[in-house]
Every structure is written in structure tokens, then in C-alpha cells.
Design a protein around this motif. Sequence first.
Motif, PDB file in Angstrom:
ATOM      1  N   MET A 549       0.826  -1.204   0.000  1.00 22.25           N
ATOM      2  CA  MET A 549       0.000   0.000   0.000  1.00 22.25           C
ATOM      3  C   MET A 549       0.861   1.254   0.000  1.00 22.25           C
ATOM      4  O   MET A 549       0.556   2.238  -0.682  1.00 22.25           O
ATOM      5  N   LEU A 550       1.945   1.229   0.752  1.00 22.39           N
ATOM      6  CA  LEU A 550       2.816   2.397   0.842  1.00 22.39           C
ATOM      7  C   LEU A 550       3.511   2.689  -0.481  1.00 22.39           C
ATOM      8  O   LEU A 550       3.659   3.852  -0.879  1.00 22.39           O
ATOM      9  N   LYS A 551       3.925   1.644  -1.193  1.00 20.07           N
ATOM     10  CA  LYS A 551       4.683   1.800  -2.431  1.00 20.07           C
ATOM     11  C   LYS A 551       3.835   1.537  -3.679  1.00 20.07           C
ATOM     12  O   LYS A 551       4.363   1.205  -4.733  1.00 20.07           O
ATOM     13  N   ARG A 552       2.518   1.738  -3.574  1.00 20.63           N
ATOM     14  CA  ARG A 552       1.652   1.376  -4.695  1.00 20.63           C
ATOM     15  C   ARG A 552       1.920   2.228  -5.937  1.00 20.63           C
ATOM     16  O   ARG A 552       1.808   1.738  -7.065  1.00 20.63           O
ATOM     17  N   CYS A 553       2.284   3.490  -5.763  1.00 17.98           N
ATOM     18  CA  CYS A 553       2.595   4.323  -6.928  1.00 17.98           C
ATOM     19  C   CYS A 553       3.844   3.796  -7.647  1.00 17.98           C
ATOM     20  O   CYS A 553       3.875   3.704  -8.880  1.00 17.98           O
ATOM     21  N   TRP A 554       4.858   3.449  -6.874  1.00 21.20           N
ATOM     22  CA  TRP A 554       6.071   2.886  -7.469  1.00 21.20           C
ATOM     23  C   TRP A 554       5.764   1.564  -8.167  1.00 21.20           C
ATOM     24  O   TRP A 554       6.323   1.278  -9.238  1.00 21.20           O
ATOM     25  N   LEU A 555       4.865   0.752  -7.612  1.00 22.37           N
ATOM     26  CA  LEU A 555       4.505  -0.515  -8.235  1.00 22.37           C
ATOM     27  C   LEU A 555       3.804  -0.289  -9.574  1.00 22.37           C
ATOM     28  O   LEU A 555       4.045  -1.022 -10.543  1.00 22.37           O
ATOM     29  N   TRP A 556       2.941   0.742  -9.650  1.00 22.35           N
ATOM     30  CA  TRP A 556       2.301   1.058 -10.929  1.00 22.35           C
ATOM     31  C   TRP A 556       3.321   1.578 -11.940  1.00 22.35           C
ATOM     32  O   TRP A 556       3.258   1.241 -13.135  1.00 22.35           O
ATOM     33  N   LEU A 558       6.456   0.761 -12.009  1.00 21.84           N
ATOM     34  CA  LEU A 558       7.196  -0.427 -12.427  1.00 21.84           C
ATOM     35  C   LEU A 558       6.396  -1.228 -13.444  1.00 21.84           C
ATOM     36  O   LEU A 558       6.955  -1.728 -14.444  1.00 21.84           O
ATOM     37  N   SER A 559       5.093  -1.338 -13.235  1.00 27.98           N
ATOM     38  CA  SER A 559       4.235  -2.047 -14.197  1.00 27.98           C
ATOM     39  C   SER A 559       4.256  -1.346 -15.553  1.00 27.98           C
ATOM     40  O   SER A 559       4.269  -2.005 -16.612  1.00 27.98           O
ATOM     41  N   TYR A 560       4.256  -0.018 -15.538  1.00 31.65           N
ATOM     42  CA  TYR A 560       4.295   0.758 -16.785  1.00 31.65           C
ATOM     43  C   TYR A 560       5.585   0.473 -17.551  1.00 31.65           C
ATOM     44  O   TYR A 560       5.582   0.285 -18.768  1.00 31.65           O
ATOM     45  N   TRP A 561       6.708   0.431 -16.834  1.00 32.06           N
ATOM     46  CA  TRP A 561       7.997   0.159 -17.467  1.00 32.06           C
ATOM     47  C   TRP A 561       8.042  -1.272 -18.019  1.00 32.06           C
ATOM     48  O   TRP A 561       8.535  -1.513 -19.118  1.00 32.06           O
TER      49      TRP A 561
END
Length: 707
Positions: A549-556, A558-561
Motif C-alpha cells: 500500500m505504501l509503495k503502490r505508486c512505485w509498483l504502478w 514499475l508495471s508501466y515500465w
Amino acid sequence: MRDRKKSSTASSSLSIKSVEEKGTSSIETYRQPSEGDLSCAQQHTTTPLPPPSFAESEFHQIQKTQNTRQQNLLKWSSVPSRYPNLSNAWEFAGWGSTYYLEIEQSDLDLYQQEVAKKPTIGQWRATSIAGNDLIASVLYSVGPCVVQSGRYAPISMLLVAALMYPMKRIITEVATAMPLNGGTYNAMLNSTTKTTAAVAACFSILDYLATCVVSASTASAYLAAEVALPGTLTPFIVTIIILIGFSMICLLGLRESSTLTLAIFTLHAVTMSVVMVASIVMWGKQGSQTLVDNWTRVAPDPPAAELNPVLMIFKGLCIGLLGVTGFESAENYIEDLKPGTFPKVMNNMFGFLLAINAPMTLLVTVLVPVPVIQANAANAVSVLGEYAAGGGRWLRLWIMVDAVIVLCAGVLTGLIGATGLVQRMASDGILPKFFLIRNRFTGSYQYIVLVFLVLSITLYAITGGDTSSLSGVFAVAFLGSLSTFAVANIMIKYKRGRLPRLSRVSLLTAVCTLLVLLASLIGNIVIDPMIAEYFVIYFAVVLVVVLAMLKRCWLWELSYWLFDQMGLLHRYPRFSEKVEDFIVGQIKRIRKSPVVFFTKTDEPHVMNKAIQYIKKNEDAGQIKFIHLYQNASSIPENLEAHHRMLDEIYPKIQIDLMFIQSDFNPATVDAISRQLNISKAQMFMACPGKDFNYSLGDFGGLRIIMF
């Protein structure tokens, strides 16, 4: 070359003066900004302005004193995109603007009205919430302590009480320096990084979860041991009924819950007093022969560990520390206490700990042979009651009824502690915002209670009613939670030394207390190595959920990359475009909430450090620097120039500058939060000095940025 145009983002209820510099001309625009306008403005709407007020006229004078640059044309960056197949245009957040905001007196008055309406609880109700767990712990800690330390158990319990005196002062210093719900999470959040605070929160979450389940299951076990339950009403079913029942009580609201906990607290205090008085009377009648026998009896072929008194006392200390659970809970509802109440609560809890745990352990060894205690470790106090009553069962049954009731109240303590922690984490954007929805009738955080109830029942069902694994998790999580308080105390001494607080402990005291707690944590694992295995499993699950939950923006991102690297999929433009739009939409949704930093200086390294902290800890695409002033002469002359420079340096963040003529106080911060529709948990300030007139808790969640 690119022409720079400035955008405006604010609540639609605000009337804001925006001043745009373009070449050498100045164009005044009066507009109602639309929400989420983070891209470059393509056009400006110019409408006739009403005659300026005195404050607005002064603002024009402020603008003249700013060293603004005349060049507004920016070059395109020559740095190539990391996405060869997808666009990176979404990374540009838009150019910031300079605003003037005028606050009305009616906006300031709303804060006082809200403070007056907020319900608060006094010291004894507050003591009972956490104290029920504390004074109930003697029911399940005395027996295991005697098992490990034998005749030295009273010494171990006395050392536990001695350790809790500096711990009381450590917790009081942390809580009064940062009086916000959330316990160690809040303290670590305002003194370290958000990730570190999230890890500390995982200890507390497991602590409260295990407290609920273990308290409910222990209460049902006490009941089943003394009362013949109907065939269908097994201890497993009774435990679930207890969890559901006390969750419903928690939904009634904190004040109503505290009324029940105070009644239970009083009952248990009376019960323990009766047991101790009856034991002292029986001691006077039969003398100290049992105590002498316990100290002189030597078992045949004793293990080497039993021949080492220091080791036995230490092992008893490790187990005895589980008898102070609840000591760490009071800070999780500190915002609901009356002013100046928290130190009194901690003093009360330490007083009850000192008066009950060690004396009760001594009385057990005075009247009951050690082998009998070791054979009945789970209900040692009940056995003491039978011996104190001269073999009669009336006092033992009374203790059983009291144990069931007070252990049930331990469920309520865990729920209230968890509510304060989860509410704070949701305010900070770590957990979903729906946890912040209150029940319109009772004001309780209904979804937090219900989700925690589901988790408790689920974990209890997974273990099949065997709480040995959760007991191990409970031991490590509780001692870990206490240890993080000591760590937080050291951190606020190092980084937040200027914060006002009601008490202080020396650095040496904090370090020594931390070392003892860590040694006790390791000792519990050595006594039962399976504890470490159970803890790692449960802790890993909680940690993964919280960090995701804390790093959800970074996970998205990463998904984009990763999607960009899948060249084969980009041969289908329509599909590729839909996936791209979806991921970009998720990233923008997370980053759309702005954050605020209250700046009193125009020093660029200070402003830049604030941006760096926000970049590292928050998923924010917009930062609003707000400067509060009293007169034009007090405005730092380079503030606007440095704001524009930083706005150009960080193209992925829209950086606005806002001037407000007002004092920096809780009412002003509250008015700004409401009018800009920005949570106070998303507002930051530098660490105040010792002459600051307000407590951090007065600002309702305003965070101290890491300087």
C-alpha cells in the motif's frame, strides 16, 4: 523552446489572486480554479476585478519586492525517455503559480467550535482502557514466570516493575512531544522515514491482533475449565462470540466503551485486592513454612540451569515482561484525552503494576508449593485463591468470573489501540481512505473495527483454536513494540530535540532500557525457538500488505515500465493504448492529492530539502509552499525567485507558492486544510523551537518534516 504558462490548483470555494509574469508585463487574473488542473494552462480567463482590499493592495507591494526573473522560456530536456514504446508526457506535472489567499474570521472560528464539541475522556477512563490489559496480565504471567524462575519469581517480577519505571518516562516523553494517535508509528513517522514508521506499525498491528485473539481464547479457556459448557458451545465458539460481542461494543464509540472498561477495571482491582488481603491473612495464620520450603527444597538431579540463580532470574524477567501488556497502548488514543491527562495515566498504570504483579507473585510462593504452581501455570492465581480461602472454592470461582470478564476487556483494549493506529495510517495515505469513514451515530471508525474483527476471526480459525502460535507472535510483537518506543525516544532526542515535552529522560537511560528489552526479546526466543518461526510468518504477511500500500505508486510505475518492455504487445495499438491509459490513470489518481509545506524562509537549501523529503516519502504530484506573514516587510525577498527556480528543477512536481496574512496557529492551519481540501496529515512544517506556543497535537496531524 517552450513558453512557460502557469496553472492554478485550489479548492473551488476560494477566490485567489494569481499574478503571472510574461515578458515584462504583468497580467492579473481572477479565477475559480478547477480541481486536478495539473497540466500546463493553455489559456487564461480575464475578468474585471473588484476594487482591491487593503490586504490585496499590500500583496501587490509584496510582489514588487520579489526578485522575479524576466525570462520565462524553457528549453526542452535533451535527456531521452526511459520508455521507447510509450509516452512519458504524463510525468510532467505542470508549472506552479503564485497565489494570495485571504482567510476570513469565520473560518478561524470554526476550529474553536469543533474543539469545543469534541468528546474527551479523563484519566481514570483512559487508565481503564489500557489498564485492563495491564492488570489482567497477572492472571497469565505469574504461572509461566514461576515455571522459568522457580523461587526467584518475585525477584524477576520486581525487576520487571523496576524496568517499567524508565519505560514509563520514555513513553511519556515520546507521547507528550508528539501527542497524536498511532503510538510508535506516529513517533517514527515524525522522526525518521515513512517506510521505517510503517515497519514499526507492523509490530503494533500484530500486537493488537494477538492481544484480541489471545485474550478472547484465554477467557473462554478459563470458563471451560470451571464451568461445564453445553456440547454445542465449545471454547472455539465462545471465543468467536467474545470477539464479535466486544467489537460491537467498540462500535458504540470510545466514550461509551470507556464506561464499560472502567467498570471492569474497578471489578478486577477489587478482586485482586480481596485475593491479596485473604492471602496475607492466611499467611499470618499458617506462617512462612511454605515459603521456607520453596526456598530450601532442591529437586533431585536438577538441570544445570536451575543451579544458576542469575540465569533463572533473567528467564523469569523475560517471561514476566509479558505481564505488562497494555503499557504501550495508551498513546494510541492520546488525541481523545483531556489536556494534561496522559502523564497521569502512565503514573496510574505504573502504580497498579507495582502494587499487583510482584506482590501477587510473592504471595503465590508464600502459600503454594512451587511444584503445584508449575503444574497449574495457566491458572496460578485461581490456585492461590483456593489456598488463601483455606481450601474453599468460593474465592477460586470469583477469580474465574473476574478473569473471564477482564480478559474480555483485553479484546476491547486491542480493538481501541488498533483503531487509533489504523486511523492514523489511513490519514497518512498508507492504508485506504475508507477506513476514515465514521459512523454517523456514534462517531466510531466502523470499517476499522469490522475489518479487524474479520482478521481476528480468520486468524483464530486458521490456527484451529490453537493460540500457541499467536502467543509466540504476541510475545515478540509486544517486546518489539516496547523496543521501538525506546528507539523513537532516541530519535526524537537526535532529530527533534527542540520539541517541547512534559518530561525528559537521559540518553543513557533510553539506551540501557532498549538493550534490556532487546535482551528480553532474544531470551524469549531462546526459551521457545518456535516463537521466531511463527513471528516471521505473520510479520512477513502484514509487512508485505503494508509496504504494498505504501509503495503502490512505485509498483504502478514499475508495471508501466515492464509493459513498455513487452515489444510484441505494442504491435496492437488499440490494446496498447488502453493498457497505457489505465496504468497512467492509476498513477495520476494516486499523485493527484497535493501536499503543503509551511515555509518561513527563502533559503533554497531548506525548500529543496522539503521537496526531497516529500519525493521520498509521499506520492505527490503537487506541492504548495505556504508563507504566513504579518506585514510586507517581513516577507523574505527571494522567496518567489527561489520558488520559480525549484519549480523548474522538478518538472514532475507542480510547485505553487501561496501567501496568507495570518499567524501560524492551529486555527489557521485548520482553516487552510478545509478551504484547500487537504488533509492535515498531508501538511508539513519544520521542527519548532522550545518557545513554540502550541503542542504538535493541537494541529491535528500536521507532520514535522525531516530536517
